[in-house]
Design an enzyme around this catalytic site. Structure first.
Site, PDB file in Angstrom:
ATOM      1  N   LEU A 184      39.252  40.090  39.457  1.00 39.42           N
ATOM      2  CA  LEU A 184      40.161  39.210  40.448  1.00 39.42           C
ATOM      3  C   LEU A 184      38.918  38.717  41.397  1.00 39.42           C
ATOM      4  CD1 LEU A 184      43.442  40.545  40.636  1.00 39.42           C
ATOM      5  CD2 LEU A 184      42.790  38.835  39.177  1.00 39.42           C
ATOM      6  N   ASP A 185      38.989  37.362  41.963  1.00 41.61           N
ATOM      7  CA  ASP A 185      38.255  37.055  42.979  1.00 41.61           C
ATOM      8  C   ASP A 185      38.714  38.020  44.378  1.00 41.61           C
ATOM      9  OD1 ASP A 185      37.461  35.206  41.541  1.00 41.61           O
ATOM     10  OD2 ASP A 185      38.595  33.339  42.251  1.00 41.61           O
ATOM     11  N   ALA A 186      37.711  38.142  45.145  1.00 36.76           N
ATOM     12  CA  ALA A 186      38.117  38.840  46.424  1.00 36.76           C
ATOM     13  C   ALA A 186      39.067  38.276  47.255  1.00 36.76           C
ATOM     14  CB  ALA A 186      36.814  38.849  47.314  1.00 36.76           C
TER      15      ALA A 186
END
Length: 405
Positions: A212-214
């Protein structure tokens, strides 16, 4: 042939997620994990060489029929055209290894013992020698949460068994290692998950099978055993895993075209303002990129900066970088609230509550979790009753911006 024996986001003023640097640069040393345990899980005997593989007599081997000296070692490594360690491992344990490369990986991992010793890939086992598979059966012990920096956001466990887990990753936390050497979701896993005990192929520490993106919060699937790592990774790679995201968009997207609804979430439609599912098919970097979406509800923007805010469900059908963020901003013309990168009208005031994007549901087919079944139909993805769905609620900040009527 031998038979195998199965022996919370860091916050600044007003909850801002921008203060992650304090714990990303923490100098607090992480405790070492307890040593994982290993056991012999299969035993066998090296079979005789087939006639075509038997070595021709040489001065060295003829002079040393007992295979007890340096000449014997040279004969094993160089003269024998027959068994190499990977081949004999595949031959003896054909019920454990589907292919020769799989057996070769086991040798490289140091799991194969011959006559009681771990052997390298260039070892040439002799007929009659005992061969064993020794593998990890328990992970390291869990680490103490109190050892984590106090301002580090905590993971939440949404689902867990001996083979895998689904955790809730806070926003502002990278999934895996970053250039600054700070804390990541992967590093935090041993502090929150139970150890795997007595399960063949246990990993020393859990590891994510996707990312998942940060800035994106929500459900993250992690493997705790080698079997889970393989089956889950294959399911994600072949797009057999369904992921649903919730997002708050700036503005009101155009009415979507109706497509066949194949997301199997009829029980989630209560309170949904519109059930029409739209399709975004906008390639990125020359590659196919498809997302499905539908409107849940909308409301006036209290700040008056964006007119109206729209809560949507989104299902990425491909896995491109920042796919949902780019599709909403580009194809729909309604960027995600709090997205400084893809919203040209973004203002510092939008940073207060971070990015309004969360992975709220993941649906896994039976073939991704074969350990859950003992009826021989684990790989039958046609049976929807065997799918595993894990869901979490929207963050409170979503309903605060787009309240229910």
């Amino acid at each position: 042939v031998a038979c195998a024996q199965l022996l919370a986001v860091p916050t600044g003023p007003r909850g801002s997620p921008v203060s992650v640097v304090s714990w990303m640069k923490s100098d607090k040393k992480q405790p070492r994990e307890a040593k994982a345990s290993f056991e012999v899980v299969a035993r066998g005997t090296v079979p005789p060489l087939r006639p075509a593989e038997a070595p021709a007599a040489s001065p060295e081997t003829a002079a040393d029929d007992g295979f007890d000296g340096p000449a014997s070692k040279r004969a094993r490594i160089h003269d024998l055209p027959g068994w190499n360690l990977a081949a004999v491992t595949f031959e003896v344990f054909s019920d454990r290894f589907a292919t020769l490369p799989a057996a070769r990986k086991s040798v490289r991992r140091g799991e194969v013992r011959v006559s009681g010793e771990i052997r390298r890939g260039d070892y040439r086992p002799m007929p009659g020698e005992e061969i064993e598979i020794e593998t990890r059966v328990s992970s390291g012990k869990p680490l103490n949460v109190s050892d984590l920096p106090e301002d580090l956001p905590r993971l939440e466990v949404a689902h867990e068994d001996a083979h895998f887990a689904v955790v809730v990753k806070p926003e502002g936390v990278n999934t895996v290692g970053d250039a600054r050497g700070g804390w990541t979701a992967e590093r935090m896993l041993p502090y929150f998950l139970a150890p795997t005990i007595g399960v063949e192929g246990a990993l020393v520490r859990p590891r994510p099978v996707h990312r998942l993106d940060a800035l994106t919060s929500g459900l993250l699937v992690v493997a705790k055993t080698r079997l889970a790592a393989t089956s889950l990774s294959e399911a994600f790679a072949s797009r057999r895993v369904t992921k649903r995201y919730r997002a708050v968009l700036c503005g009101t997207p155009a009415e979507p075209e109706i497509v066949e609804h194949d997301h199997d979430d009829d029980d989630d439609r209560a309170g949904v303002a519109a059930s029409k599912v739209g399709v975004i098919d906008a390639p990125m970097e020359g590659k196919q990129c498809v997302s499905h979406w539908r409107v849940v509800r909308d409301a006036p923007d209290p700040s008056m900066r964006h007119g109206r805010l729209t809560l949507v469900d989104m299902w990425p059908k491909t896995g491109r970088t920042h796919q949902l963020r780019r599709h909403t901003a580009g194809a729909l013309g309604c960027p995600i609230l709090g997205d400084a990168r893809y919203n040209p009208k973004h203002s510092p005031e939008d940073d207060v509550d971070g990015l309004f994007l969360r992975a709220v549901e993941v649906t896994l087919p039976p073939s991704a979790t074969p350990w859950r079944f003992g009826d021989g139909n684990a790989a039958d993805d046609g049976d929807r009753t065997k799918y595993l769905r894990v869901k979490v609620d929207d963050p409170a900040k979503f309903s605060a911006r787009v309240p229910q009527a």
